[in-house]
Scaffold this motif. Sequence first.
Motif, PDB file in Angstrom:
ATOM      1  N   TRP A 654       0.798  -1.220   0.000  1.00  0.00           N
ATOM      2  CA  TRP A 654       0.000   0.000   0.000  1.00  0.00           C
ATOM      3  C   TRP A 654       0.832   1.272   0.000  1.00  0.00           C
ATOM      4  N   LEU A 657       0.709   4.096  -2.746  1.00  0.00           N
ATOM      5  CA  LEU A 657      -0.186   3.698  -3.831  1.00  0.00           C
ATOM      6  C   LEU A 657      -1.513   4.438  -3.762  1.00  0.00           C
ATOM      7  N   PHE A 662      -3.459   0.373  -5.770  1.00  0.00           N
ATOM      8  CA  PHE A 662      -3.603  -0.498  -4.603  1.00  0.00           C
ATOM      9  C   PHE A 662      -4.440  -1.726  -4.960  1.00  0.00           C
TER      10      PHE A 662
END
Length: 868
Positions: A654, A657, A662
Amino acid sequence: MQVDFLSDWTEQPFAKLAGNTSVHQPEQMMRGWNAVDGLEASVGARSLIDAGLLELLATYRRAVCRILCQGTDHRGVSGSWSGTGFLVGPNLLLTNHHVLNSIATAAEASVDFEYERSRDQLSGAAAAGYGPRRELRLDPERLFVTSPAVGGLDYTFVRIAADLAAPYGHIPMSRGSFTGRRHEPVFLLHHPNGDLKQASVDDTEILNIDADLLLYAADTNAGSSGAPVITRNGKLCALHHAYRTREQMDIWHADRVAELIDGGSYDVANEGIKISAIAIDLETQLNSRGPNHAAISEVLSNFIDTDTLTGPFGVLGRQPRTESNRADSGTTRVAEAINATEQDLDIAVWNMEWLNAQHNDDAVRKRIATVFADLTHDAWVLNGISPEAAMALRNTLRDSFGQEYECIHAEDEIHPAQPSISIIYNSRSLSITRAPWPAEVEALWRLRAGRDIGLESLHGPVFPSFPARFELNILRRQVPTRLFLLPLFVGERINAMLRRAVAARLLEVIVEMMGPHVEADQDWLIVGDTNTPLRDARLDALRRHDFAPLIAFDRARGGMTYLAGRNRIMSHIFIPRGMETIGNDSGHVTTVARAFEGEFIDSVTGATPFGLRISLQDPAIAKDLARIERYLSSRHQDARTGGRSFESADSWIWEGLGKAEFIRRNLRALHHAIDMANDHPGPDDLALSLHDFVVLIYCEAGFRNGAMDPQAHHSLGERGLLPLPDNLSFWIGANMPRHDTLLPIARNITLYAQYLAKVKNRNVRQSSAGMLYRDLFRAPQIAMDPNRSAALLAGIIHGYFVDRNFANGRAPDPLWILAGYADDMPVQDILRGSGYVHENSAILQNRQANINLALQLMQAIGPVAQSG
């Protein structure tokens, strides 16, 4: 001996087709076929028949025989009896089961094809008598296929011994379900009471008709059982099996048609098994792979034509809906097989460049519509046809045969007369939309050989018809079932070999470019005339993306490449005879004789079509396959990450992102969370889908500085990437963490998925729209549309049905909100004037924007098959 009727004949014609998606208006379909046969004149009082029919009946009568039997009958009673039979193929006899009920009975029986008065005896030129007699024996050890009189369809096929029946010819068995219209005459050739061969030609009439049976008036008696029932255009339509006198009909079938169409009366009513129903029953037995498989296949090889109810592939691949392979009766089994259209997807492909110059010719258009009606495919992929020609063809199909099909074009912004690709499809079995290509991929599809690439020997677009990406949503399935369809046509222009080589090279590049945008959980079907170049190592690129390619092609007509994903929706594929296959080591592809052959296809000039049937995976099996794939996927992840699973925060990516990236980077982990949420469902529970989860992530996930935030603070004090509610224990169960507890990202996402799955299926309270919230997702306009379902779930989570979120303390009528989602209204319009707490802020507009972005992402990556 007398046997029972299989129907009480209290229903309207074609009652068993109620809800059938293949034939929309059976009576109109029947009228359409009468027009094709040249019999469109109104039905009424009549005493005339075509003279040619007399010659045909005289020829067919030679194939009809008397059968003499002794032994134990179908009721277990010893004695002797007689019946009628007729040849339907070389030395192949058809009669009733209650005439020949066992191999032992058939072995002792005798048949006589010449037990009749000769012409000289009728005219008085010869002495009265029976003429020459020639009794033949049967060979049931060589072939014996039967269906019982009770619980079956009362038919028996058996071989004539020693191949002695050839001089008598045979009566062809046609699969057509729409031969013979109500109030039309029928004609029987039979041996009533075991007497000399007779013909029933006067005061005969079809009284009622269904998908599998006929009720008709004709003079018959014991011994007539097993006779052929022939229509006024000379087609075999049924196997006679039972009769009732007027007195018996008055007692047992008082609601039947009491008079003939001309007002006359009839003394005997009869029931016949439709020949098309016998073919369907044989195919259902073939699907079960029973011990008589070879004999059934041999019998089926004698049927001709296509059955409009089931198409060129019949009911091959369809499985019974009952727990065992036996329904309550043969008629029930046949009706279930006919109506099990949700078990397969039939797609046909036709290069129609030749039609554009003739599409205003009514006769040509009607011939093509006849082919469509005859083959009843779910979708027809048509190349080289203009939008206006496609629409005219669709309208002819509707006006002539009552088929309400829809039409979608590869491009909307082209001239109505410009040839392109169109799909005419059955809107009762499919919905079809276009999914956009990434801009860089679309640019390659539109390349021009000379102007853009600089080729000297090739001009114009490499792909003359723009290959749109169509998404097919198969209706009436227990789980969402989708397929991407890509029509690819290069055409037979000048330098066709060079054009195909250039197209193949572009395809290889496009496959590599699409890799990041496509998940192999979604099946693809590529159809057209460009499949041959895909037969070599270029397929390795598809395999690298976890697709298993299956190829079938015909050098003259074209071919298909089926890309089976990890959660493939396909269990088997049926193709016409003559197509070569590649990659069929697993035996998933079967060729079918006589498919896409026949008088109607042959009557149309130009290129001939081809097609395929995709037998769809049983939903329960599909769920188990998904579970297996997720399990193996997680084991692979464990090995790759040193034992970490998707329950570990280390397996989620994550940092830095955005929402789209994601989701792309964590697709497998998201599937795992969805699978856990859908595990151990209750009866009739709806599954949480990837559509649902992606939309809620876009709407609810913590987001800071352009990136996902697993430590987010939400508006009601919730902590974590996704806001778990303060009543989580109510939804999921006891001992749930508090909503303001910061959990590892994996735990947060897993619990949130479980929470969403419960919201879709929990009964909270009664409302005008049924039980909230369970019944909302089962509304017809919501249930079959994953986009609407996901948007509705986002609205529930945002509190659109909760009274305290509205200024007057009362939420709008749930039916009103539901109608807004069914009409695809933005949420700000659905709640306009409702007094919703956020109505006068930008929150609703922003939420709708997030929903739109989530759905656009789903189109870009390809909707992934729902996990179990």
